[in-house]
Design an enzyme around this catalytic site. Structure first.
Site, PDB file in Angstrom:
ATOM      1  N   ASP A  54       0.830  -1.205   0.000  1.00 17.58           N
ATOM      2  CA  ASP A  54       0.000   0.000   0.000  1.00 17.58           C
ATOM      3  C   ASP A  54       0.866   1.257   0.000  1.00 17.58           C
ATOM      4  O   ASP A  54       0.721   2.153  -0.836  1.00 17.58           O
ATOM      5  CB  ASP A  54      -0.887   0.031   1.252  1.00 17.58           C
ATOM      6  CG  ASP A  54      -2.317  -0.371   0.971  1.00 17.58           C
ATOM      7  OD1 ASP A  54      -2.824  -0.026  -0.099  1.00 17.58           O
ATOM      8  OD2 ASP A  54      -2.921  -1.024   1.832  1.00 17.58           O
ATOM      9  N   GLU A  79      -4.446   7.601   0.293  1.00 16.73           N
ATOM     10  CA  GLU A  79      -5.076   7.061   1.506  1.00 16.73           C
ATOM     11  C   GLU A  79      -4.076   6.913   2.634  1.00 16.73           C
ATOM     12  O   GLU A  79      -4.414   7.108   3.806  1.00 16.73           O
ATOM     13  CB  GLU A  79      -5.699   5.695   1.191  1.00 16.73           C
ATOM     14  CG  GLU A  79      -6.307   5.018   2.408  1.00 16.73           C
ATOM     15  CD  GLU A  79      -6.842   3.634   2.105  1.00 16.73           C
ATOM     16  OE1 GLU A  79      -7.485   3.066   3.011  1.00 16.73           O
ATOM     17  OE2 GLU A  79      -6.623   3.120   1.010  1.00 16.73           O
ATOM     18  N   ASP A 153      -5.867   5.477  -4.438  1.00 19.01           N
ATOM     19  CA  ASP A 153      -6.062   4.368  -3.506  1.00 19.01           C
ATOM     20  C   ASP A 153      -5.120   3.264  -3.976  1.00 19.01           C
ATOM     21  O   ASP A 153      -5.394   2.588  -4.971  1.00 19.01           O
ATOM     22  CB  ASP A 153      -7.503   3.871  -3.492  1.00 19.01           C
ATOM     23  CG  ASP A 153      -7.778   2.942  -2.314  1.00 19.01           C
ATOM     24  OD1 ASP A 153      -6.789   2.417  -1.740  1.00 19.01           O
ATOM     25  OD2 ASP A 153      -8.951   2.734  -1.968  1.00 19.01           O
ATOM     26  N   ILE A 155      -4.114   0.247  -2.953  1.00 21.16           N
ATOM     27  CA  ILE A 155      -4.747  -1.076  -3.040  1.00 21.16           C
ATOM     28  C   ILE A 155      -6.095  -0.971  -2.333  1.00 21.16           C
ATOM     29  O   ILE A 155      -6.172  -1.024  -1.107  1.00 21.16           O
ATOM     30  CB  ILE A 155      -3.902  -2.195  -2.396  1.00 21.16           C
ATOM     31  CG1 ILE A 155      -2.529  -2.299  -3.046  1.00 21.16           C
ATOM     32  CG2 ILE A 155      -4.637  -3.534  -2.530  1.00 21.16           C
ATOM     33  CD1 ILE A 155      -1.648  -3.373  -2.441  1.00 21.16           C
ATOM     34  N   ASP A 156      -7.142  -0.785  -3.114  1.00 24.81           N
ATOM     35  CA  ASP A 156      -8.486  -0.765  -2.544  1.00 24.81           C
ATOM     36  C   ASP A 156      -8.866  -2.193  -2.171  1.00 24.81           C
ATOM     37  O   ASP A 156      -8.497  -3.142  -2.862  1.00 24.81           O
ATOM     38  CB  ASP A 156      -9.471  -0.197  -3.559  1.00 24.81           C
ATOM     39  CG  ASP A 156     -10.855  -0.007  -2.961  1.00 24.81           C
ATOM     40  OD1 ASP A 156     -10.947   0.653  -1.916  1.00 24.81           O
ATOM     41  OD2 ASP A 156     -11.832  -0.514  -3.541  1.00 24.81           O
ATOM     42  N   THR A 158      -8.047  -3.648   0.870  1.00 20.26           N
ATOM     43  CA  THR A 158      -6.801  -4.184   1.431  1.00 20.26           C
ATOM     44  C   THR A 158      -7.036  -5.484   2.192  1.00 20.26           C
ATOM     45  O   THR A 158      -6.198  -6.393   2.149  1.00 20.26           O
ATOM     46  CB  THR A 158      -6.146  -3.145   2.368  1.00 20.26           C
ATOM     47  OG1 THR A 158      -6.008  -1.916   1.661  1.00 20.26           O
ATOM     48  CG2 THR A 158      -4.788  -3.609   2.838  1.00 20.26           C
ATOM     49  N   ASP A 298     -11.483   6.284  -2.660  1.00 21.72           N
ATOM     50  CA  ASP A 298     -12.229   5.118  -3.143  1.00 21.72           C
ATOM     51  C   ASP A 298     -13.033   5.444  -4.399  1.00 21.72           C
ATOM     52  O   ASP A 298     -13.172   4.596  -5.287  1.00 21.72           O
ATOM     53  CB  ASP A 298     -13.232   4.630  -2.082  1.00 21.72           C
ATOM     54  CG  ASP A 298     -12.581   4.109  -0.821  1.00 21.72           C
ATOM     55  OD1 ASP A 298     -11.657   3.299  -0.932  1.00 21.72           O
ATOM     56  OD2 ASP A 298     -13.011   4.524   0.267  1.00 21.72           O
TER      57      ASP A 298
END
Length: 377
Positions: A54, A79, A153, A155-156, A158, A298
């Site tokens: 991330d 994020e 984002d 890694i949406d 996670t 997001d």
């Protein structure tokens, strides 16, 4: 704008490669998980994690875009904090250094004693991504980068990325959970008015290669600027009755209100980005969320693509207030340049009051009419 679009796609491809590389180092991956705390924690989950992937992916995207477009420096938001706690309890500021050797040395301070993994990650960070996409190369559009800002984002979903379930069977094409819902999201918005202008969604874990058994990805992009709407996808065809995708944590009253209009076409999935992707791909006609548990990072990229396809993402609470007051105009859409008043940390950028992502206006109308009857909303 063409150069920026290509740069965003290239950044998403590099991000996807890093995400796949980290997943391949499974024993190491389990050691890289750090629990979010305080104002960085998503209150929807008992445990909400950030991973080195991330943090590293976010910093790579910031570095690559900022280097190519200096006008964007200071306007690329993500994020994650770039601080990561290593096994010795030391806080390390993760960043992209001038050379692969310097980046590897910094990563070794996080990964020690896994030096080989640090070298692999550093090589991935500094690689050049070559796009062989004739459609993308043919896009002609001009907009000053000084008008834009970026939400990332890295890694949406996670939690699905961490658990890594690969055996989840889709229902009508929609996976209820699993690794496929982990996405890279990069969205650009107009700094002045906050509307989304450009979006890239990358699916790092789209499918496995049958020979190598390694994961392969794909990406989608969309632009909406003035009267111009361009997208790598064709507009999805509407279903006769709306198919709606929800979170499993969605309120019972919302499920009950949507049941009569959806019938057996009410589905559940993980990840806000993935649920919006289902709408983009035509697997669902709408995604409804009644709580403020999603954030600007997001929604920005999927929102831009939906706008390019003729849909959008409306602010649910505002749309219902307008409807109940007898308003006849277009319901308010999410914007991405205004932090929530009085909030701190991640909550400053929460999409308070929920949202509805939709592909076709007629299905948005049907969904809002059903939800207007829910007194709790």
């Amino acid at each position: 704008m063409v150069g920026l679009l290509q740069a965003l796609v290239a950044a998403s491809e590099k991000a996807a490669q890093i995400a796949r590389l980290c997943r391949r180092e499974e024993p190491l991956f389990q050691l890289l998980v750090a629990e979010k705390t305080g104002t960085d924690r998503n209150r929807r989950f008992l445990q909400d994690f950030k991973t080195l992937a991330d943090v590293l992916i976010q910093e790579v995207i910031k570095h690559d875009l900022g280097k190519e477009f200096p006008e964007l420096q200071g306007h690329i938001h993500g994020e994650e904090s770039n601080e990561f706690r290593n096994g010795q309890g030391e806080t390390v500021e993760v960043r992209v250094c001038a050379t692969p050797g310097d980046t590897a040395a910094l990563l070794r301070s996080v990964l020690e004693p896994e030096w080989e993994a640090a070298e692999l990650l550093a090589a991935a960070v500094h690689q050049d991504v070559v796009l062989e996409d004739t459609e993308l190369a043919g896009v002609v559009l001009s907009i000053p980068p000084t008008d834009l800002a970026i939400w990332i984002d890295p890694i949406d979903s996670t939690n699905e990325y961490i658990s890594g379930r690969e055996d989840v069977t889709p229902i009508d094409g929609i996976a209820p959970a699993g690794l496929c819902s982990a996405l890279v999201l990069i969205g650009a918005y107009d700094r002045r008015v906050g509307c989304p202008v450009l979006g890239v969604i990358n699916e790092p874990f789209f499918r496995r290669d049958t020979l190598t058994h390694r994961w392969q990805g794909r990406y989608h992009w969309g632009i909406v600027y003035g009267d111009t709407r361009l997208c790598s996808l064709s507009p999805p065809l509407p279903h006769p009755a709306p198919c709606v995708v929800l979170s499993r944590a969605e309120a019972a009253a919302v499920r009950a209100a949507l049941g009569p209009v959806c019938g057996d076409r009410l589905h559940f999935a993980a990840g806000a980005g993935y649920k919006m992707l289902c709408v983009i791909l035509g697997l669902a006609d709408a995604y409804v969320l009644s709580e403020g548990s999603t954030f600007a990072w997001d929604a920005c990229a999927p929102h831009a693509i939906l706008r390019a396809l003729g849909g959008g993402v409306v602010a649910l609470a505002g749309a219902l207030r307008m409807r109940r007051a007898g308003g006849t105009g277009d319901p308010p859409e999410l914007v991405y340049n205004l932090p929530a008043e009085g909030a701190v940390g991640a909550e400053r950028w929460a999409n308070r009051g929920g949202l509805v992502a939709y592909a076709h206006p007629q299905h948005l109308e049907t969904v809002l009419a059903a939800l207007a009857a829910v007194p709790e909303l």
